[in-house]
Design an enzyme around this catalytic site. Structure first.
Site, mmCIF file in Angstrom:
data_model
loop_
_atom_site.group_PDB
_atom_site.id
_atom_site.type_symbol
_atom_site.label_atom_id
_atom_site.label_comp_id
_atom_site.label_asym_id
_atom_site.label_seq_id
_atom_site.Cartn_x
_atom_site.Cartn_y
_atom_site.Cartn_z
ATOM 1 N N GLU A 230 0.958 -1.086 0.191
ATOM 2 C CA GLU A 230 0.038 0.075 0.058
ATOM 3 C C GLU A 230 0.911 1.334 0.080
ATOM 4 O OE1 GLU A 230 -1.571 3.300 0.960
ATOM 5 O OE2 GLU A 230 -1.927 2.391 2.806
ATOM 6 N N CYS A 264 -2.156 8.662 2.895
ATOM 7 C CA CYS A 264 -2.177 8.411 1.591
ATOM 8 C C CYS A 264 -3.230 8.694 0.685
ATOM 9 C CB CYS A 264 -1.720 7.002 1.480
ATOM 10 S SG CYS A 264 -0.003 6.426 2.006
#
Length: 456
Positions: A230, A264
């Protein structure tokens, strides 16, 4: 100087240092994880679930302490830190309660003779490399499904949050996990590569930068190990004609400036259709101004310092590059005086492809506004990025929203909401935002052996 340090971002003071592990310690750690796997994987799933339940309880019992450690080590306002601790607890609780049914044997309908089932089995010790920006949540979404499955975990946390790393390990042990089931290591990058190369380790998960993901993915591929990555994101938030503009402006500000923009899935690029531009922009600028920096230990503070001077310096350089090439700062953009690594909520517009801010992730409280003349242009701008993590679409026209959601190159799309994190919602991206999924039932599948058992 030690790689692992607690550095108070409000003062710049080094509070505590930790030595990194020695190279000769790596193999014994892995051997303990391998030995622990032999009995942990054979432990009844109800007993493994009971350990997860207790981990969740310990997070809640020590919520104030855990939140204050987070605020000390990375600057998150304590109210938001408490929210993260609760989110982490809910993830352990979710897998304890719902996980056993998810990994129960699944009988297949087959065309041939006999009976076939798929058994979800663990694969062995796995390594996690975790980031500083959500120190408990990121660990929970990796650790909870793996411990439920019966895998054992070796975890390298971020060098800037060692006290939290130790505290998590202590809670897992207190919850009843046997020695070797969960091991915190203050490892170097080279030692992580050594772990991935070991035949004991069966998988690796990273949440972090694109650069780190490339290194971990390369090592995993070389040694044929499963990996989940990720990585970064440059998430678009589209405000289209027919949107509830006040709602969109408020959501965009929260999506961009919470956690000082260090997420993010933050709403980094706000793409506004021309029909609503003049209504949206002043509302968004006012909302941005409300996210003022303050003491993160104060319960009323909405935005604390950035995690480090280095992180702020990089963000400043990205903004200065954009301004030098013609971008306009509408709000913020000035570095405050003092030792704290504050950076004010900042909004820029006029970003063009030759600027760093166009292709790079802005990992801090800087929003980029884009004006477009059509839905098709909004989608094209949204997809003009190497990343594909989250995204959001604001419009009351459901047909348009569904069409845009289908066309966005992202792992997650929110309609009239930013990307929402919950234990039962899958999380992950496409393109250079990584591979694999976490949370929900998908988080249980990544590091499992979907074993076929066929009986005549």
């Amino acid at each position: 100087m030690s790689l692992y340090q607690t550095v108070n971002p409000m003062t710049g003071d080094v509070v505590r240092e930790y030595p990194t592990m020695k190279d000769e310690e790596v193999q014994p750690v892995l051997e303990r994880a391998g030995a622990a796997f032999e009995h942990w994987s054979d432990t009844d799933v109800a007993d493994r679930a009971a350990v997860l339940t207790r981990i969740a309880e310990l997070h809640r019992e020590h919520a104030d302490e855990l939140a204050q450690l987070m605020t000390l080590e990375m600057g998150k306002p304590v109210a938001q830190a408490k929210g993260e601790v609760e989110l982490a607890a809910s993830i352990y609780e979710y897998y304890a309660q719902s996980g056993p049914a998810m990994i129960a044997d699944e009988e297949l309908e087959t065309s041939g003779p006999g009976r076939a089932i798929v058994r979800t089995a663990p694969i062995g010790p796995v390594v996690g490399v975790m980031p500083w920006n959500f120190p408990y949540y990121q660990v929970a979404r990796f650790v909870a499904p793996n411990l439920l499955l019966g895998n054992t975990v070796v975890l390298k946390h971020a060098p800037s949050c060692p006290q939290q790393a130790e505290r998590i390990e202590a809670m897992v042990a207190e919850a009843g996990a046997p020695e070797g089931v969960y091991t915190n290591v203050f490892a170097t990058n080279e030692q992580v590569a050594q772990m991935i190369a070991s035949p004991i380790v069966q998988g690796v998960s990273l949440t972090g930068s694109e650069r780190a993901g490339t290194a971990i993915g390369e090592a995993a591929g070389r040694h044929l190990k499963k990996c989940v990555l990720e990585l970064g994101g440059s998430d678009p938030l589209l405000v289209l004609a027919g949107a509830d503009v006040p709602r969109a402006a408020k959501a965009a500000a929260v999506g961009r400036f919470a956690n000082a923009g260090q997420a993010c899935t933050a709403a980094k690029r706000i793409i506004v259709e021309s029909q609503v531009w003049d209504d949206f922009v002043p509302r968004f600028l006012e909302a941005a101004k409300s996210w003022q920096c303050g003491d993160p230990m104060a319960p009323e503070t909405r935005m604390g310092p950035m995690s480090s001077a280095a992180a702020r310096d990089n963000l400043v350089a990205q903004v200065e590059d954009a301004v030098a090439k013609g971008a306009e700062v509408l709000v913020g953009g000035e570095v405050p005086e003092g030792p704290a690594t504050f950076y004010p909520p900042t909004v820029i517009t006029g970003v063009t492809p030759e600027m760093r801010a166009h292709q790079e992730e802005l990992f801090g409280p800087v929003a980029v506004l884009h004006k477009v003349d059509s839905v098709d242009e909004a989608v094209a701008v949204a997809n003009d990025t190497p990343y594909g993590l989250g995204s959001a679409v604001f419009t009351e026209d459901e047909a348009v929203a569904d069409d845009v959601a289908a066309r966005l190159q992202a792992g997650m799309v929110g309609i009239n909401t930013t990307v929402r994190t919950a234990p039962d919602l899958p999380f992950g991206g496409v393109k250079r935002s990584g591979v694999g999924r976490e949370l929900g039932r998908f988080g249980l599948d990544e590091f499992s052996n979907k074993k076929l058992i066929n009986r005549k």
